[in-house]
Design an enzyme around this catalytic site. Structure first.
Site, PDB file in Angstrom:
ATOM      1  N   ARG A 189      11.967  -1.662  -8.293  1.00 57.09           N
ATOM      2  CA  ARG A 189      10.528  -2.100  -8.887  1.00 57.09           C
ATOM      3  C   ARG A 189      10.312   0.159  -8.815  1.00 57.09           C
ATOM      4  O   ARG A 189       9.700   0.673  -9.490  1.00 57.09           O
ATOM      5  CB  ARG A 189       9.616  -2.568  -8.611  1.00 57.09           C
ATOM      6  N   CYS A 203       9.289   0.243  -2.431  1.00 60.51           N
ATOM      7  CA  CYS A 203       8.892  -1.299  -3.360  1.00 60.51           C
ATOM      8  C   CYS A 203       9.671  -1.841  -2.330  1.00 60.51           C
ATOM      9  O   CYS A 203       9.146  -1.700  -0.561  1.00 60.51           O
ATOM     10  CB  CYS A 203       9.213  -1.126  -4.555  1.00 60.51           C
TER      11      CYS A 203
END
Lengths: 130, 298
Positions: free
Chosen positions: B252, B247
Protein backbone atom coordinates in the site's frame (compact mmCIF):
# COMPACT_ATOMS: atom_id res chain seq x y z
CA UNK A 1 0.53 -30.33 -13.66
CA UNK A 2 2.16 -27.07 -14.83
CA UNK A 3 1.29 -23.87 -12.98
CA UNK A 4 -0.88 -22.31 -15.74
CA UNK A 5 -3.02 -25.47 -15.85
CA UNK A 6 -3.40 -25.47 -12.07
CA UNK A 7 -4.56 -21.87 -12.26
CA UNK A 8 -7.00 -22.78 -15.03
CA UNK A 9 -8.41 -25.55 -12.88
CA UNK A 10 -8.76 -23.18 -9.94
CA UNK A 11 -10.57 -20.77 -12.24
CA UNK A 12 -12.99 -23.54 -13.23
CA UNK A 13 -13.67 -24.24 -9.57
CA UNK A 14 -14.32 -20.53 -9.07
CA UNK A 15 -16.80 -20.54 -11.96
CA UNK A 16 -18.45 -23.71 -10.69
CA UNK A 17 -19.24 -22.33 -7.25
CA UNK A 18 -23.04 -22.37 -7.00
CA UNK A 19 -24.95 -19.18 -6.24
CA UNK A 20 -26.49 -18.81 -2.82
CA UNK A 21 -30.04 -20.12 -2.52
CA UNK A 22 -32.62 -17.35 -2.14
CA UNK A 23 -33.04 -17.82 1.59
CA UNK A 24 -29.42 -16.81 2.12
CA UNK A 25 -28.97 -14.45 -0.80
CA UNK A 26 -31.55 -12.21 0.84
CA UNK A 27 -30.02 -12.62 4.31
CA UNK A 28 -26.25 -12.25 3.98
CA UNK A 29 -26.03 -11.50 7.71
CA UNK A 30 -26.63 -15.21 8.38
CA UNK A 31 -23.27 -16.10 6.81
CA UNK A 32 -19.99 -16.05 8.69
CA UNK A 33 -17.17 -13.87 7.33
CA UNK A 34 -13.72 -15.46 6.86
CA UNK A 35 -11.22 -12.72 7.65
CA UNK A 36 -8.27 -15.03 6.96
CA UNK A 37 -8.90 -14.51 3.25
CA UNK A 38 -7.46 -11.63 1.28
CA UNK A 39 -10.86 -10.88 -0.22
CA UNK A 40 -14.33 -10.86 1.31
CA UNK A 41 -15.85 -14.32 1.61
CA UNK A 42 -18.78 -15.54 3.66
CA UNK A 43 -19.78 -19.10 4.41
CA UNK A 44 -22.50 -21.08 6.11
CA UNK A 45 -23.04 -24.76 6.87
CA UNK A 46 -26.36 -26.56 7.26
CA UNK A 47 -26.30 -29.78 9.23
CA UNK A 48 -29.14 -32.28 8.80
CA UNK A 49 -29.31 -34.52 11.85
CA UNK A 50 -26.92 -34.86 14.73
CA UNK A 51 -23.69 -36.66 15.48
CA UNK A 52 -21.09 -37.99 13.10
CA UNK A 53 -23.60 -39.24 10.53
CA UNK A 54 -25.31 -35.87 10.09
CA UNK A 55 -25.20 -34.62 6.51
CA UNK A 56 -23.54 -31.27 5.86
CA UNK A 57 -24.42 -28.73 3.17
CA UNK A 58 -22.05 -25.85 2.41
CA UNK A 59 -22.88 -22.36 1.15
CA UNK A 60 -20.41 -19.67 0.09
CA UNK A 61 -20.59 -16.10 -1.10
CA UNK A 62 -17.62 -14.28 -2.69
CA UNK A 63 -17.47 -11.49 -5.26
CA UNK A 64 -16.62 -12.06 -8.90
CA UNK A 65 -13.56 -9.82 -8.47
CA UNK A 66 -12.06 -12.38 -6.10
CA UNK A 67 -11.70 -15.46 -8.31
CA UNK A 68 -8.93 -17.02 -6.21
CA UNK A 69 -11.05 -16.95 -3.08
CA UNK A 70 -14.03 -18.24 -5.08
CA UNK A 71 -11.80 -21.01 -6.43
CA UNK A 72 -10.83 -22.07 -2.90
CA UNK A 73 -14.51 -22.09 -1.95
CA UNK A 74 -15.28 -24.10 -5.08
CA UNK A 75 -12.77 -26.80 -4.14
CA UNK A 76 -14.19 -27.07 -0.64
CA UNK A 77 -17.75 -27.18 -2.00
CA UNK A 78 -16.91 -29.86 -4.53
CA UNK A 79 -15.09 -31.98 -1.97
CA UNK A 80 -17.20 -31.53 1.14
CA UNK A 81 -20.81 -30.63 0.26
CA UNK A 82 -23.11 -33.54 1.09
CA UNK A 83 -20.54 -35.36 3.22
CA UNK A 84 -21.13 -36.42 6.80
CA UNK A 85 -20.07 -34.36 9.78
CA UNK A 86 -17.45 -36.94 10.72
CA UNK A 87 -15.97 -37.03 7.23
CA UNK A 88 -15.55 -33.26 7.33
CA UNK A 89 -14.02 -33.29 10.80
CA UNK A 90 -11.60 -35.96 9.58
CA UNK A 91 -10.21 -33.76 6.81
CA UNK A 92 -6.60 -33.14 7.86
CA UNK A 93 -5.93 -29.55 8.91
CA UNK A 94 -3.01 -29.36 6.48
CA UNK A 95 -5.17 -30.53 3.57
CA UNK A 96 -4.97 -27.14 1.84
CA UNK A 97 -1.19 -27.44 1.80
CA UNK A 98 -1.39 -30.81 0.02
CA UNK A 99 -3.23 -29.54 -3.05
CA UNK A 100 -0.05 -28.53 -4.83
CA UNK A 101 -1.34 -24.99 -5.11
CA UNK A 102 1.37 -23.20 -3.11
CA UNK A 103 3.55 -22.93 -6.19
CA UNK A 104 0.65 -21.58 -8.24
CA UNK A 105 -0.87 -19.10 -5.81
CA UNK A 106 1.70 -18.70 -2.94
CA UNK A 107 1.44 -20.07 0.62
CA UNK A 108 0.22 -16.75 2.04
CA UNK A 109 -2.89 -16.87 -0.14
CA UNK A 110 -3.50 -20.52 0.71
CA UNK A 111 -3.86 -19.64 4.37
CA UNK A 112 -7.21 -18.10 3.51
CA UNK A 113 -8.43 -21.51 2.41
CA UNK A 114 -7.18 -23.08 5.63
CA UNK A 115 -9.18 -20.39 7.44
CA UNK A 116 -12.35 -21.44 5.58
CA UNK A 117 -11.82 -25.09 6.46
CA UNK A 118 -11.27 -24.22 10.11
CA UNK A 119 -14.52 -22.28 10.26
CA UNK A 120 -16.46 -25.01 8.47
CA UNK A 121 -15.23 -27.58 10.98
CA UNK A 122 -16.14 -25.38 13.93
CA UNK A 123 -19.66 -24.79 12.61
CA UNK A 124 -20.15 -28.50 11.89
CA UNK A 125 -18.99 -29.45 15.39
CA UNK A 126 -21.38 -26.98 16.99
CA UNK A 127 -24.36 -27.83 14.79
CA UNK A 128 -23.93 -31.61 14.90
CA UNK A 129 -23.32 -31.50 18.64
CA UNK A 130 -20.05 -33.40 18.43
CA UNK B 1 11.69 2.72 -28.42
CA UNK B 2 9.60 4.99 -26.27
CA UNK B 3 6.00 5.86 -26.96
CA UNK B 4 4.77 9.46 -26.77
CA UNK B 5 3.50 10.66 -23.44
CA UNK B 6 -0.20 11.11 -22.78
CA UNK B 7 -0.99 14.83 -23.04
CA UNK B 8 -4.28 14.47 -21.14
CA UNK B 9 -4.71 17.88 -19.43
CA UNK B 10 -5.38 16.23 -16.06
CA UNK B 11 -1.85 14.84 -16.02
CA UNK B 12 -0.17 18.13 -16.98
CA UNK B 13 -0.41 19.40 -13.40
CA UNK B 14 1.45 16.44 -11.94
CA UNK B 15 5.19 16.63 -11.33
CA UNK B 16 5.83 13.64 -13.61
CA UNK B 17 2.95 13.40 -16.09
CA UNK B 18 4.97 10.88 -18.11
CA UNK B 19 4.25 8.31 -15.38
CA UNK B 20 0.52 8.07 -16.18
CA UNK B 21 -1.61 7.17 -19.16
CA UNK B 22 -5.37 7.37 -19.53
CA UNK B 23 -7.57 4.51 -20.68
CA UNK B 24 -8.17 6.45 -23.92
CA UNK B 25 -4.43 6.75 -24.57
CA UNK B 26 -3.91 3.07 -23.93
CA UNK B 27 -6.80 2.05 -26.16
CA UNK B 28 -5.31 4.18 -28.94
CA UNK B 29 -1.79 2.76 -28.59
CA UNK B 30 -2.58 -0.87 -27.84
CA UNK B 31 -0.55 -3.26 -29.99
CA UNK B 32 2.07 -0.72 -31.04
CA UNK B 33 5.65 -1.96 -31.13
CA UNK B 34 7.68 -0.81 -28.14
CA UNK B 35 4.73 -1.05 -25.75
CA UNK B 36 4.07 -3.86 -23.28
CA UNK B 37 1.02 -3.75 -21.02
CA UNK B 38 1.37 -5.51 -17.67
CA UNK B 39 -1.48 -6.54 -15.36
CA UNK B 40 -0.53 -6.81 -11.70
CA UNK B 41 -3.31 -7.66 -9.26
CA UNK B 42 -3.81 -8.68 -5.70
CA UNK B 43 -5.85 -11.69 -6.86
CA UNK B 44 -3.65 -14.14 -8.72
CA UNK B 45 -6.55 -15.39 -10.91
CA UNK B 46 -8.12 -12.10 -11.95
CA UNK B 47 -5.97 -11.87 -15.08
CA UNK B 48 -7.21 -15.32 -16.16
CA UNK B 49 -10.84 -14.15 -15.97
CA UNK B 50 -10.10 -11.57 -18.67
CA UNK B 51 -7.53 -8.84 -19.27
CA UNK B 52 -6.66 -6.05 -21.66
CA UNK B 53 -5.81 -7.64 -25.04
CA UNK B 54 -2.10 -8.38 -25.26
CA UNK B 55 -1.41 -7.66 -21.59
CA UNK B 56 1.04 -9.94 -19.80
CA UNK B 57 0.76 -10.84 -16.14
CA UNK B 58 3.22 -10.11 -13.35
CA UNK B 59 2.26 -11.47 -9.93
CA UNK B 60 3.69 -9.82 -6.83
CA UNK B 61 3.95 -13.03 -4.81
CA UNK B 62 5.16 -15.36 -7.50
CA UNK B 63 7.23 -13.14 -9.79
CA UNK B 64 8.58 -10.17 -7.85
CA UNK B 65 9.39 -11.67 -4.46
CA UNK B 66 12.31 -14.01 -3.97
CA UNK B 67 10.81 -17.25 -2.64
CA UNK B 68 13.54 -17.79 -0.06
CA UNK B 69 15.02 -14.50 1.15
CA UNK B 70 12.56 -11.85 2.20
CA UNK B 71 13.59 -9.66 -0.67
CA UNK B 72 12.85 -8.91 -4.28
CA UNK B 73 14.28 -10.90 -7.14
CA UNK B 74 17.84 -10.01 -8.08
CA UNK B 75 19.13 -8.61 -11.35
CA UNK B 76 19.28 -12.00 -13.04
CA UNK B 77 15.80 -12.91 -11.84
CA UNK B 78 14.35 -9.62 -13.03
CA UNK B 79 16.06 -10.00 -16.41
CA UNK B 80 14.55 -13.49 -16.78
CA UNK B 81 11.08 -12.18 -15.88
CA UNK B 82 11.31 -9.23 -18.27
CA UNK B 83 12.66 -11.35 -21.08
CA UNK B 84 9.85 -13.90 -20.69
CA UNK B 85 7.25 -11.12 -20.79
CA UNK B 86 8.72 -9.63 -23.96
CA UNK B 87 10.00 -6.52 -22.21
CA UNK B 88 13.31 -4.98 -23.27
CA UNK B 89 15.22 -2.26 -21.46
CA UNK B 90 13.80 0.39 -23.83
CA UNK B 91 10.24 -0.89 -23.79
CA UNK B 92 7.45 1.42 -22.64
CA UNK B 93 5.68 -0.51 -19.88
CA UNK B 94 2.13 0.39 -18.82
CA UNK B 95 1.00 -1.33 -15.62
CA UNK B 96 -2.59 -1.63 -14.41
CA UNK B 97 -4.36 -3.67 -11.78
CA UNK B 98 -7.18 -4.12 -9.29
CA UNK B 99 -7.97 -2.10 -6.15
CA UNK B 100 -7.09 1.42 -7.31
CA UNK B 101 -3.86 0.17 -8.89
CA UNK B 102 -2.58 -0.82 -5.46
CA UNK B 103 -0.50 -3.76 -6.76
CA UNK B 104 0.24 -2.03 -10.03
CA UNK B 105 1.95 0.76 -8.08
CA UNK B 106 3.87 -1.86 -6.14
CA UNK B 107 5.05 -3.48 -9.37
CA UNK B 108 6.01 -0.06 -10.76
CA UNK B 109 8.04 0.59 -7.62
CA UNK B 110 9.90 -2.71 -8.08
CA UNK B 111 10.59 -1.78 -11.73
CA UNK B 112 12.04 1.45 -10.32
CA UNK B 113 14.47 -0.50 -8.14
CA UNK B 114 15.93 -1.81 -11.39
CA UNK B 115 15.98 1.61 -13.00
CA UNK B 116 13.56 0.71 -15.80
CA UNK B 117 13.23 4.07 -17.51
CA UNK B 118 9.79 4.17 -19.05
CA UNK B 119 7.21 2.63 -16.77
CA UNK B 120 3.72 4.13 -16.39
CA UNK B 121 0.47 3.44 -14.57
CA UNK B 122 -2.92 3.26 -16.24
CA UNK B 123 -4.91 5.91 -14.35
CA UNK B 124 -7.96 4.17 -12.88
CA UNK B 125 -6.55 0.71 -13.48
CA UNK B 126 -8.55 -2.37 -14.32
CA UNK B 127 -11.80 -1.10 -12.82
CA UNK B 128 -11.94 1.98 -15.06
CA UNK B 129 -11.08 0.04 -18.21
CA UNK B 130 -13.89 -2.41 -17.44
CA UNK B 131 -16.36 0.28 -16.37
CA UNK B 132 -15.89 1.94 -19.76
CA UNK B 133 -16.83 -1.29 -21.47
CA UNK B 134 -13.47 -1.59 -23.20
CA UNK B 135 -12.30 -4.84 -24.72
CA UNK B 136 -11.17 -7.68 -22.46
CA UNK B 137 -9.93 -11.11 -23.52
CA UNK B 138 -8.93 -14.40 -21.96
CA UNK B 139 -6.45 -15.10 -24.77
CA UNK B 140 -2.95 -15.38 -23.32
CA UNK B 141 -0.28 -13.62 -25.36
CA UNK B 142 2.94 -15.50 -26.02
CA UNK B 143 5.47 -12.72 -26.48
CA UNK B 144 8.78 -13.41 -28.19
CA UNK B 145 11.58 -13.48 -25.61
CA UNK B 146 13.17 -10.06 -25.31
CA UNK B 147 16.74 -9.24 -24.55
CA UNK B 148 16.89 -7.69 -21.07
CA UNK B 149 20.24 -6.95 -19.44
CA UNK B 150 21.12 -8.05 -15.91
CA UNK B 151 20.89 -4.79 -13.99
CA UNK B 152 21.94 -4.58 -10.36
CA UNK B 153 19.06 -3.49 -8.21
CA UNK B 154 19.65 -0.05 -6.77
CA UNK B 155 17.63 0.10 -3.57
CA UNK B 156 19.06 3.17 -1.87
CA UNK B 157 17.16 5.96 -3.67
CA UNK B 158 13.62 4.61 -3.17
CA UNK B 159 13.82 1.88 -0.54
CA UNK B 160 14.36 2.17 3.23
CA UNK B 161 15.36 -0.61 5.62
CA UNK B 162 14.68 -0.83 9.35
CA UNK B 163 18.02 0.70 10.34
CA UNK B 164 17.44 3.56 7.91
CA UNK B 165 14.10 4.24 9.62
CA UNK B 166 15.66 4.07 13.10
CA UNK B 167 18.21 6.68 12.02
CA UNK B 168 15.41 8.72 10.42
CA UNK B 169 13.18 9.02 13.54
CA UNK B 170 12.12 12.63 13.85
CA UNK B 171 11.94 12.90 10.05
CA UNK B 172 8.78 12.82 7.91
CA UNK B 173 7.12 9.41 8.08
CA UNK B 174 3.77 8.56 6.50
CA UNK B 175 1.78 5.58 7.76
CA UNK B 176 -0.73 4.60 5.08
CA UNK B 177 -2.58 1.84 6.96
CA UNK B 178 -6.14 2.09 8.24
CA UNK B 179 -6.73 4.13 11.39
CA UNK B 180 -7.33 1.10 13.69
CA UNK B 181 -3.94 -0.27 12.61
CA UNK B 182 -2.28 3.12 13.20
CA UNK B 183 -3.72 3.63 16.66
CA UNK B 184 -2.81 0.08 17.67
CA UNK B 185 -6.40 -1.02 18.13
CA UNK B 186 -5.67 -3.87 15.77
CA UNK B 187 -2.40 -5.45 14.76
CA UNK B 188 -3.31 -6.27 11.20
CA UNK B 189 -5.18 -4.77 8.34
CA UNK B 190 -8.93 -5.44 8.38
CA UNK B 191 -9.39 -8.81 6.64
CA UNK B 192 -5.69 -9.73 6.62
CA UNK B 193 -5.04 -11.28 10.05
CA UNK B 194 -2.32 -13.61 8.82
CA UNK B 195 0.09 -10.75 8.40
CA UNK B 196 -0.08 -9.55 11.96
CA UNK B 197 2.47 -8.19 14.37
CA UNK B 198 3.09 -8.75 18.05
CA UNK B 199 2.41 -5.13 18.94
CA UNK B 200 -0.06 -2.62 17.56
CA UNK B 201 0.66 1.03 16.91
CA UNK B 202 2.85 3.08 14.59
CA UNK B 203 6.39 4.36 14.18
CA UNK B 204 6.80 7.36 16.51
CA UNK B 205 6.25 10.64 14.67
CA UNK B 206 4.47 9.07 11.67
CA UNK B 207 1.50 10.90 10.16
CA UNK B 208 -1.59 8.83 9.38
CA UNK B 209 -2.82 9.07 5.79
CA UNK B 210 -4.65 5.90 4.68
CA UNK B 211 -3.43 5.18 1.18
CA UNK B 212 -6.82 5.09 -0.59
CA UNK B 213 -7.42 8.78 0.21
CA UNK B 214 -5.26 9.47 -2.84
CA UNK B 215 -7.79 7.83 -5.16
CA UNK B 216 -11.14 8.95 -6.54
CA UNK B 217 -14.24 6.74 -6.52
CA UNK B 218 -13.39 5.45 -10.01
CA UNK B 219 -9.85 4.45 -8.98
CA UNK B 220 -8.11 7.36 -10.73
CA UNK B 221 -5.70 9.54 -8.79
CA UNK B 222 -7.01 12.75 -7.26
CA UNK B 223 -5.93 15.98 -8.89
CA UNK B 224 -2.63 17.54 -7.87
CA UNK B 225 -4.42 20.27 -5.88
CA UNK B 226 -6.50 17.72 -4.00
CA UNK B 227 -3.41 15.64 -3.22
CA UNK B 228 -1.50 18.71 -2.02
CA UNK B 229 -4.45 19.60 0.22
CA UNK B 230 -4.12 16.23 1.97
CA UNK B 231 -0.36 15.71 2.23
CA UNK B 232 0.93 19.28 2.39
CA UNK B 233 -1.86 21.45 3.85
CA UNK B 234 -3.49 18.95 6.19
CA UNK B 235 -0.47 16.87 7.24
CA UNK B 236 2.15 19.56 6.89
CA UNK B 237 4.62 17.53 4.85
CA UNK B 238 7.48 19.60 3.48
CA UNK B 239 8.30 18.66 -0.10
CA UNK B 240 11.89 19.81 0.31
CA UNK B 241 12.57 17.29 3.09
CA UNK B 242 12.90 13.51 2.77
CA UNK B 243 9.91 11.26 3.41
CA UNK B 244 9.59 7.56 4.22
CA UNK B 245 6.29 5.75 3.66
CA UNK B 246 5.28 2.44 5.16
CA UNK B 247 2.26 0.17 5.67
CA UNK B 248 2.12 -3.49 6.67
CA UNK B 249 4.23 -5.28 4.07
CA UNK B 250 5.19 -2.39 1.82
CA UNK B 251 2.62 -2.61 -0.95
CA UNK B 252 0.00 0.00 0.00
CA UNK B 253 2.86 2.37 0.80
CA UNK B 254 4.26 2.05 -2.72
CA UNK B 255 0.97 3.61 -3.89
CA UNK B 256 1.63 6.60 -1.59
CA UNK B 257 5.30 6.63 -2.65
CA UNK B 258 4.02 7.05 -6.22
CA UNK B 259 1.71 9.89 -5.19
CA UNK B 260 4.37 11.83 -3.28
CA UNK B 261 7.27 11.34 -5.67
CA UNK B 262 5.71 11.09 -9.11
CA UNK B 263 2.55 13.19 -8.76
CA UNK B 264 3.49 15.79 -6.12
CA UNK B 265 7.17 15.89 -7.04
CA UNK B 266 8.76 15.30 -3.63
CA UNK B 267 12.36 14.60 -4.68
CA UNK B 268 13.33 12.23 -1.86
CA UNK B 269 10.75 9.56 -1.00
CA UNK B 270 11.59 6.06 0.11
CA UNK B 271 9.28 3.13 0.77
CA UNK B 272 10.00 1.07 3.88
CA UNK B 273 8.84 -2.31 2.60
CA UNK B 274 9.66 -4.14 5.85
CA UNK B 275 6.85 -1.99 7.23
CA UNK B 276 4.78 -2.87 10.28
CA UNK B 277 5.21 -6.65 10.02
CA UNK B 278 8.91 -6.02 10.64
CA UNK B 279 8.78 -2.94 12.91
CA UNK B 280 5.97 -4.25 15.12
CA UNK B 281 7.86 -7.50 15.71
CA UNK B 282 11.41 -6.14 16.00
CA UNK B 283 13.27 -6.19 19.30
CA UNK B 284 14.14 -2.84 20.91
CA UNK B 285 12.46 -0.48 18.48
CA UNK B 286 10.10 2.17 19.80
CA UNK B 287 6.42 2.41 18.90
CA UNK B 288 3.66 4.91 19.54
CA UNK B 289 -0.03 4.22 20.17
CA UNK B 290 -3.16 6.27 19.71
CA UNK B 291 -4.29 8.83 17.16
CA UNK B 292 -1.37 11.25 17.65
CA UNK B 293 2.00 10.79 15.91
CA UNK B 294 3.60 10.57 19.35
CA UNK B 295 6.91 11.53 20.91
CA UNK B 296 10.17 10.56 19.30
CA UNK B 297 12.64 9.38 21.91
CA UNK B 298 16.05 8.24 20.75
Amino acid sequence: MPVPERLQLLLEFSQGLPDLPERYAEHPELLEPVPECQSPIFLLTEVEGAGGDAVVRLYFSAPREAPTTRGFAGILHEGLDGRTAQEILDVPADFTGRLGLAEAVSPLRLRGMAGMLGRIKRQVKEKAGI
Amino acid sequence: MTLPRDDDPKFADYAHPERLVSTAWLAAHLGEPGLVVVESDEDVLLYETGHIPGAVKVDWHLDLNDPVTRDYVDGAGFARLMSARGIGRETTVVIYGDKNNWWAAYALWVFTLFGHQDVRLLDGGRAKWEAEGREMTTARPSPAAADYPVVEREDAPVRAFKDDVLAFLGGQLVDVRSLPEYTGERTHMPDYPEEGALRGGHIPGAQSVPWARAANEDGTFRSRDELAAIYVDEKGLDAAEPVITYCRIGERSSHTWFVLQQLLGFPDVRNYDGSWTEWGNAVRVPIARGEEPGEVTR
